[in-house]
Structure formats: C-alpha cells, structure tokens
Design an enzyme around this catalytic site. Structure first.
Site, PDB file in Angstrom:
ATOM      1  N   LYS A 141       0.857  -1.188   0.000  1.00  0.00           N
ATOM      2  CA  LYS A 141       0.000   0.000   0.000  1.00  0.00           C
ATOM      3  C   LYS A 141       0.887   1.230   0.000  1.00  0.00           C
ATOM      4  O   LYS A 141       1.902   1.280   0.702  1.00  0.00           O
ATOM      5  CB  LYS A 141      -0.905  -0.001   1.247  1.00  0.00           C
ATOM      6  CG  LYS A 141      -1.741   1.263   1.416  1.00  0.00           C
ATOM      7  CD  LYS A 141      -2.592   1.174   2.661  1.00  0.00           C
ATOM      8  CE  LYS A 141      -3.307   2.498   2.950  1.00  0.00           C
ATOM      9  NZ  LYS A 141      -4.213   2.901   1.878  1.00  0.00           N
ATOM     10  N   ASN A 150       6.928   5.788   0.119  1.00  0.00           N
ATOM     11  CA  ASN A 150       8.253   5.162   0.171  1.00  0.00           C
ATOM     12  C   ASN A 150       8.646   4.697   1.569  1.00  0.00           C
ATOM     13  O   ASN A 150       9.830   4.541   1.869  1.00  0.00           O
ATOM     14  CB  ASN A 150       9.332   6.115  -0.375  1.00  0.00           C
ATOM     15  CG  ASN A 150       9.038   6.586  -1.787  1.00  0.00           C
ATOM     16  OD1 ASN A 150       8.681   5.775  -2.647  1.00  0.00           O
ATOM     17  ND2 ASN A 150       9.158   7.886  -2.035  1.00  0.00           N
ATOM     18  N   ARG A 151       7.648   4.485   2.405  1.00  0.00           N
ATOM     19  CA  ARG A 151       7.851   4.034   3.791  1.00  0.00           C
ATOM     20  C   ARG A 151       8.636   5.041   4.641  1.00  0.00           C
ATOM     21  O   ARG A 151       9.110   4.693   5.720  1.00  0.00           O
ATOM     22  CB  ARG A 151       8.562   2.668   3.820  1.00  0.00           C
ATOM     23  CG  ARG A 151       7.756   1.533   3.170  1.00  0.00           C
ATOM     24  CD  ARG A 151       6.437   1.311   3.913  1.00  0.00           C
ATOM     25  NE  ARG A 151       5.721   0.149   3.444  1.00  0.00           N
ATOM     26  CZ  ARG A 151       4.739   0.171   2.526  1.00  0.00           C
ATOM     27  NH1 ARG A 151       4.365   1.328   1.985  1.00  0.00           N
ATOM     28  NH2 ARG A 151       4.119  -0.938   2.181  1.00  0.00           N
ATOM     29  N   LEU A 152       8.756   6.272   4.171  1.00  0.00           N
ATOM     30  CA  LEU A 152       9.393   7.315   4.977  1.00  0.00           C
ATOM     31  C   LEU A 152       8.316   8.018   5.804  1.00  0.00           C
ATOM     32  O   LEU A 152       8.029   9.211   5.635  1.00  0.00           O
ATOM     33  CB  LEU A 152      10.149   8.309   4.081  1.00  0.00           C
ATOM     34  CG  LEU A 152      11.376   7.745   3.372  1.00  0.00           C
ATOM     35  CD1 LEU A 152      12.040   8.824   2.512  1.00  0.00           C
ATOM     36  CD2 LEU A 152      12.384   7.188   4.381  1.00  0.00           C
TER      37      LEU A 152
END
Length: 214
Positions: free
Chosen positions: A9, A191-193
């Site tokens: 996601k 970007n999972r940041l």
C-alpha cells in the site's frame, strides 16, 4: 506457506510536520480524533488496543473502547477481575494504540493505569443500556465457562430478578484512567518514509517533542 509479500500500500494522504503541532499531545490527539471521525471510513473511531503484561509474563493485546479522554488521561471500563484487570493490578504500565486506516494514522500511548473514582464509574454505568448492565453482572470475564447456554441462562435469571428494578453497578466493574508518559503520532508517507513524532512528559510536566526515524 501463505505468501503475503505482495500485499503493498502506498501511504500518501497527509503529512505530519513540526510546525503544525500544539504544545501538548492531548490537544493533538483530540484534533486527529475528530478529523478521523469527520472523514469517515472507521466504524468505531474510539476502538483502541490495550496491551498489558500478564501474570504469566507474556504481553497481551485486546481491543476495548475509549469512553472519555481529558488532559489527565484516557478512560476505559472493564471487569476489574478480568485478565487485564489482574495484569494492571500487578503492573500498571500499559500501552494504548489506535490505528485509523482511513487517514493512514496511528497513535501509540505509553502510560500508567489506575482505577477512577467509584462515583465516576457509577455515573457511566448508569448511562449504559440495560442489556450492557446485565452483561456486566452475568460475565465472570476471562473465566472458563462450560458453554454459552450457561451465560444465557444466567442472563434470563437476572432479567427476571431485576425486572422493573434499578440495576446496580457491581463492585468488580469500573473504569481505569491511563495517564500518558509518552505519546507517538504516526502518519503514513510514500516510500515508507513515514512521519513519527513523539511527545515525552518531563519533570516539570511540559512535553518534549522529537521526530523519530520511520
């Protein structure tokens, strides 16, 4: 093996920046809570996970409903003799968490739980529907029961016993308030940041605010 590695996601609905923060986390929690409530997509915005350390030494999570929150803390109600009640009596350090998928947000609260005043528990119990009041009397929460029919028969008997009468709050049922020591706000980002902002209570009761790496 059930392979879930393709479950992905992208989080991109919002951001969490320091210049948007109030000085205390309770004010910020209230803001987020009502934003999620207004946005929709969450059946029970007040559903939260309560984690305790059990008498067996293992952590355990369960979902309960937040019923009030103030600048002092977060209040929920349960059976004091339940597994969670016994765990809190032995170790009052608990963790609460909320996950609001509709806005890609999470809040994690570390704090200390204690029983609220009996008159406050009485007031909330009086506001509950009759069925919920009887349920608190019926259930020896977390104890082994031979079958569901045992509970249903106990309920029928209590319905007859209290027909037309006031149902009193059992002394083993009431509220806890969790006084927060640390609150972390998580906002999903691409970007999972992800954004993670932590509030920690200080000796002078001010809150230290820090950004954590995702």
């Amino acid at each position: 093996m059930e392979d879930l590695s393709n479950y992905r996601k992208s989080y991109q609905k919002s951001e969490l920046l320091e210049n948007s923060l109030p000085e205390d986390p309770i004010t910020f929690f209230k803001q987020w809570f009502h934003e999620v409530e207004d946005f929709g997509g969450v059946d029970e915005v007040n559903a939260m996970t309560v984690a305790t350390i059990g008498l067996d030494g293992f952590p355990k999570n369960r979902v309960v409903l937040l019923k009030q929150f103030t600048f002092e803390g977060f209040i929920f109600y349960t059976n004091y003799n339940s597994e969670k009640g016994k765990a809190i009596a032995a170790n009052p350090n608990v963790c609460l968490s909320f996950f609001w998928h509709s806005l890609e947000r999470q809040v994690i609260i570390k704090g200390t739980a204690r029983k609220i005043a009996e008159n406050l528990s009485d007031g909330y119990f009086e506001s509950r529907p009759e069925g919920s009041k009887l349920g608190a009397l019926v259930s020896n929460q977390s104890e082994v029961v031979p079958s569901r029919s045992v509970l249903e028969e106990k309920l029928k008997q209590l319905e007859a016993d209290f027909e037309g009468k006031e149902i009193p709050r059992p002394k083993h049922w009431g509220g806890y308030i969790v006084e927060p020591k640390e609150m972390e706000f998580w906002q999903g980002r691409p970007n999972r940041l992800h954004d993670r902002i932590r509030f920690q209570i200080q000796d002078d009761f001010s809150w230290k605010i820090e950004r954590l790496e995702p």
